[in-house]
Write an enzyme that holds these catalytic residues in place. Sequence first.
Site, short mmCIF file in Angstrom:
data_model
loop_
_atom_site.label_atom_id
_atom_site.label_comp_id
_atom_site.label_asym_id
_atom_site.label_seq_id
_atom_site.Cartn_x
_atom_site.Cartn_y
_atom_site.Cartn_z
N ASP A 63 0.87 -1.19 0.00
CA ASP A 63 0.00 0.00 0.00
C ASP A 63 0.90 1.24 0.00
OD1 ASP A 63 -2.27 1.57 0.11
OD2 ASP A 63 -2.54 1.39 2.27
N TYR A 64 1.82 1.26 -0.97
CA TYR A 64 2.92 2.22 -0.92
C TYR A 64 2.57 3.50 -1.69
CZ TYR A 64 7.70 3.90 -0.66
OH TYR A 64 8.82 4.66 -0.38
#
Length: 316
Positions: free
Chosen positions: A213-214
């Site tokens: 979830d960068y």
Amino acid sequence: MGSAAHHGRPAAGDLEPPERLVRTVTAWEGEAGREWLARLPGLVADRLDRWGLAVERVVAAGGQISMILLVRTEDGEPAVLKVGMVNRETEKEHAALAHWDGRGAVRLLRAEPAEGAMLLERLRADVSLRSLAEPKAMLEAEGVLQRLWVPVVDGHPFRTVAEATGELAALLRERRSAPFAADAGAVIDEALAAQAELAGSADEVESVLLHGDYHHGNVLAGERMPWLAIDPKPLAGERAFDLAWLARDRLSTLAAQPGSRATARRRIAKLADALEVDAGRLRGWSVFRAVEAGVWYLSVGGRDDGELLLEFASWL
């Protein structure tokens, strides 16, 4: 709760979940979310007591499915208590943080995985990569990612990209016929085709531990390192998957400027080049992740977010 009050710590009644958390959990998680919110003050109070923590304040902005508190340990050291909803995406967060052990990511001090509770080093919650100009933010984001992408060993506990996206693709197929997705058929079909092709050839690409979830908002300023990642939803798989979120960072700003389509394509090319991933695979994962997230937003009533993500996918 007598003991909590006795130690000068807040009782559960003082630990109300922030409004934003209540809103997102209720909208996204339905009945299960409401049940968890009802238990949350008790879970937090219990953890404060067991770990001997004193609360400074609850962070109102906090997480979308987690409550964040600034605390002091028994030694007076600043730390952060995070108590979040445990689901398929978050259940291995502690394992990823332990694996990185502070290298590129926030350091995990203690964890109670079954309760979704973690004690973390304190970072500067109000300073993320969003505070930098976009070119500088992208450069810093790339540097942090290169530290996070470590090889995974046999027997690791993380789900693979192929497994996780296979489940998401099945849901996307179901949602394709829903009224809210009526106008999105063509782009959904393209996303499903991309996922099938990329997951099918996953064995040909090196597998590493991914953040999952960068984006700029999940990289905060730290004391020991300038920038450290938080809030992973870890998976094992190819690097291109992790870059797909970064490719559409600051999407509303991107959409508001002229030439958004060309800019989005240029961004993909630059990210692929900087981090030595295949641009075609990055484009494919960017389309799939944007469409999957966009249709999910439509399904929970987030029309503006959903339509913006689908528009981004159509540019690629």
